[in-house]
Write a protein that holds these residues in place. Sequence first.
Motif, PDB file in Angstrom:
ATOM      1  N   LYS A 163     -16.954 -32.795   4.384  1.00  0.00           N
ATOM      2  CA  LYS A 163     -17.635 -32.212   3.064  1.00  0.00           C
ATOM      3  C   LYS A 163     -16.824 -30.807   2.640  1.00  0.00           C
ATOM      4  N   ASP A 164     -16.564 -30.105   3.574  1.00  0.00           N
ATOM      5  CA  ASP A 164     -16.175 -28.636   3.007  1.00  0.00           C
ATOM      6  C   ASP A 164     -14.995 -28.284   3.735  1.00  0.00           C
ATOM      7  N   VAL A 165     -13.827 -28.031   3.048  1.00  0.00           N
ATOM      8  CA  VAL A 165     -12.506 -27.279   3.524  1.00  0.00           C
ATOM      9  C   VAL A 165     -12.358 -26.256   2.675  1.00  0.00           C
ATOM     10  N   VAL A 166     -12.193 -25.046   3.141  1.00  0.00           N
ATOM     11  CA  VAL A 166     -12.044 -23.798   2.355  1.00  0.00           C
ATOM     12  C   VAL A 166     -10.954 -23.031   2.933  1.00  0.00           C
ATOM     13  N   GLY A 167     -10.086 -22.735   2.063  1.00  0.00           N
ATOM     14  CA  GLY A 167      -8.798 -22.104   2.484  1.00  0.00           C
ATOM     15  C   GLY A 167      -7.855 -21.985   1.156  1.00  0.00           C
ATOM     16  N   PRO A 168      -6.601 -21.350   1.439  1.00  0.00           N
ATOM     17  CA  PRO A 168      -6.101 -20.974   2.704  1.00  0.00           C
ATOM     18  C   PRO A 168      -6.930 -19.485   2.870  1.00  0.00           C
ATOM     19  N   LEU A 169      -7.130 -19.195   4.058  1.00  0.00           N
ATOM     20  CA  LEU A 169      -7.864 -17.886   4.486  1.00  0.00           C
ATOM     21  C   LEU A 169      -6.833 -17.031   5.320  1.00  0.00           C
ATOM     22  N   GLY A 170      -7.249 -15.918   5.607  1.00  0.00           N
ATOM     23  CA  GLY A 170      -6.336 -14.820   6.428  1.00  0.00           C
ATOM     24  C   GLY A 170      -5.242 -14.745   6.015  1.00  0.00           C
ATOM     25  N   LYS A 171      -4.583 -13.651   6.507  1.00  0.00           N
ATOM     26  CA  LYS A 171      -3.223 -13.222   5.705  1.00  0.00           C
ATOM     27  C   LYS A 171      -2.124 -13.993   6.372  1.00  0.00           C
ATOM     28  N   PRO A 172      -1.024 -14.323   5.669  1.00  0.00           N
ATOM     29  CA  PRO A 172       0.126 -15.370   6.058  1.00  0.00           C
ATOM     30  C   PRO A 172       0.791 -14.436   7.110  1.00  0.00           C
ATOM     31  N   SER A 173       1.670 -15.148   7.952  1.00  0.00           N
ATOM     32  CA  SER A 173       2.552 -14.593   8.911  1.00  0.00           C
ATOM     33  C   SER A 173       3.526 -13.794   8.111  1.00  0.00           C
ATOM     34  N   HIS A 174       3.889 -12.816   8.464  1.00  0.00           N
ATOM     35  CA  HIS A 174       5.224 -11.869   7.973  1.00  0.00           C
ATOM     36  C   HIS A 174       6.492 -12.588   7.993  1.00  0.00           C
ATOM     37  N   ILE A 175       7.030 -13.075   7.070  1.00  0.00           N
ATOM     38  CA  ILE A 175       8.318 -13.840   7.523  1.00  0.00           C
ATOM     39  C   ILE A 175       9.466 -12.933   6.723  1.00  0.00           C
ATOM     40  N   GLU A 176      10.464 -12.740   7.627  1.00  0.00           N
ATOM     41  CA  GLU A 176      11.819 -12.154   6.936  1.00  0.00           C
ATOM     42  C   GLU A 176      12.851 -12.525   8.141  1.00  0.00           C
ATOM     43  N   LYS A 177      13.783 -12.143   7.756  1.00  0.00           N
ATOM     44  CA  LYS A 177      15.034 -12.466   8.724  1.00  0.00           C
ATOM     45  C   LYS A 177      14.908 -11.192   9.990  1.00  0.00           C
ATOM     46  N   PHE A 178      14.443 -11.420  11.128  1.00  0.00           N
ATOM     47  CA  PHE A 178      14.188 -10.626  12.263  1.00  0.00           C
ATOM     48  C   PHE A 178      15.480 -10.828  13.051  1.00  0.00           C
ATOM     49  N   GLY A 179      16.114 -11.797  13.067  1.00  0.00           N
ATOM     50  CA  GLY A 179      17.291 -11.926  14.207  1.00  0.00           C
ATOM     51  C   GLY A 179      16.999 -13.421  15.033  1.00  0.00           C
TER      52      GLY A 179
END
Lengths: 496, 277
Positions: free
Chosen positions: B83-99
């Motif tokens: 019946k109900d789907v709401v989103g996207p919610l929340g903050k996305p993962s922080h993506i960068e080159k970490f190693g």
Amino acid sequence: MSENEEQSEEKQEVKRERRKLIPDKVAMPHQDPIERGKNFDEVALGYTVEQALEEAERCILCPKPPCIKGCPVEVPIREFIELIRDNDFVGASRKIKETNLLPAVCGRVCPQEDQCEKVCVVGKKFEPVSIGRLERFAADYERETGEKAVFKLAESTGKRVAVVGSGPAGITAAAELAKLGHSVTMYEALHEPGGVLIYGIPEFRLPKAIVADEIRALEDMGVEIKTNVVIGKLFTIADLKAEFDAVFIGTGAGLPMFMNIDGENLNGVYSANEFLSRTNLMKAYEFPEFDTPIKVGKKVTVVGGGNVAMDSVRTALRLGAEEATIVYRRSEEELPARIEEVHHAKEEQIKFDLLTSPIRIIDNGEGWVKAIECIRMELGEPDDSGRRRPIPIEGSEFQIPCDLVIMAIGTNSNPIIPETTKDLELNKWGYIVTDENTGKTSIEGVYAGGDIVTGSATVILAMGAGRKSANAVHRFLMGIPEPEPETEEGKEQPVN
Amino acid sequence: MAKILEKRKVRPDVYYIRLDTPDIAEHAKPGQFVIIRIHKNGERIPISLADIDPERGSISLMYMTVGKTSTELSTLEVGDEIKDVVGPLGKPSHIEKFGRVALVGGGFGVAPLYPIAKALKAAGNEVVTVMGARNEDLLLYENEMAATCDEVLITTDDGSKGIKGVVTIALEEELKKGIDLVIAIGPAIMMKFVCKTTEPHKVKTWVSLNPIMVDGTGMCGACRVSVGGQTKFGCIDGPEFDGHEVDWDLLMSRQQMYLKEEKEAMELYECNCAPAS
């Protein structure tokens, strides 16, 4: 306002120049205070035709009625009361709807004592005319006849407007824009439209069927409502700007505030928003018929003194609390709630611990609330708000045993839209900065109004802001120059 | 409304569904979640995104049948609508080159790590996944993770596959080899122990918290968690937080708030649903 209701209406015969005026308002019939504490049915039952006619007679039909100026949306009060007197109740309701799409709501939840009824001329000497009750009567009468109000919609302008939020501000803005011939799409984050009218204000004060009717009226006007859309997440304001000719943001009150005292995250501590949302929006009071659970406290303490606090404490009672108490740091005089709500709460045996402020919430050793420790306060010099500042009385700490604590101390701004709308100017509290007369934000074509601009306020103020912005959006879309500053939008509406 | 496009029972108690949600699929990012409500009397429950597929206009969810709502959800079939789907919610993962990044997944927590793994790989990271379960049969998303990550280490409590023991044993070895970032998703207790393992190595550890929520937009505050001594809202400040700062006991305590009611609802549901015998 209603304290004297039960007094005899005939006890005094007061003569004015030309006619007799009944000094007191016609009393509002109510459900029995003890009985109603066990159900979610509406508390105030509404005037009968006879009562409405009698109350309408109390209006002296001022040539220049101050009450209209006292109303944030300038309802043509005198005219609608005249229509009631003429037994044209449907006509009265439609007259109100010329400036206020939600009379059945406002008649129930507006703080009339601070608005129209505050400046009522009759009120200078006696109780003011009960404008709110008459408004509710007319709106209910019309709804019960089943005749739908048909709004005259202007010819389509071909312009499209996005309204973000479906609470009082959004509903009003959407209705006004639709009437002016614009195509309106309204976005709601929750699964049901109505905003605070649905999730916040309880059934016993505002039946949800009434809100549903008002939403249907909006759809009849051609407004498209999209639920389950969080603007700022699914679409940004920039996305909406690209698709629509203008945007109105009316996202309402934001995050619940907490006191930052010890024990506030214990199980059994709710924000009023959560407690009321579970009950009203999710129908937790019908668990397990409805899937959302809620904790029913035996002894419930509600912190705060506004309408939301009153709604929370009275909801707790109806859910089955044996004892429900308001804790408020100032005195009765400063309680921000409508007088009527305080009166109703007292009738329902709600306890009031005034001049009392929580200092910590105590754990039962298993992660649940056992008690709330408070300190007594006394009033000192007036603070910035003009109210006398509460000062703690040293050594007066004491505990109130309880198993549920509800924090109803206000809200902070919601960051979701600002986080993804870089050019949107905010004030230091995170609320959207707008031009007072138009609701214009720092982004061209984007307007805002209601609690997201002012912080927590009332339904009617949000509606007033929605209406003002709608008119400004209309001028923006149609290339009509802004009127001179200081000119009030309300003047566009007939005021006799 | 969101139509179920695909449904798989990936374990006796875990389901994978793919939903027709073009708008969400276009805007969602790894690390985010949706809130669903399956019918008009339903509750709102948050579920992490197990995959995001903008091309097909769909998102995927993986859930375990732990209570009434998840059990009821498992009765919906392909073609049925939520019946109900709401989103996207929340903050996305922080993506960068970490190693070199270690992803640690416990139970079906490995599912939301999948889109994160893909994004981290795309950003040029070396990605090592450590996934654990009680036994081999309970492992999830093994093939997907193996296809995405540079290395997948498996731990099982009974040793039926991979290293015998819990995820932290395998993680400890990886930390010794050198890890720049850890992201852990799973039961709170697992995430807590992952953080205890990474703390002495001073490796930044992100965890995705799953407190109880209602609206998911910051309005209700049901999802309060304590991070670094400050109250945060899981739905809008998170769901990812610095695991070394999280008050785990509080999270676990708050997750139990409605245990009694959840049990009651489940019993009633099973009773009503039980086939006549």
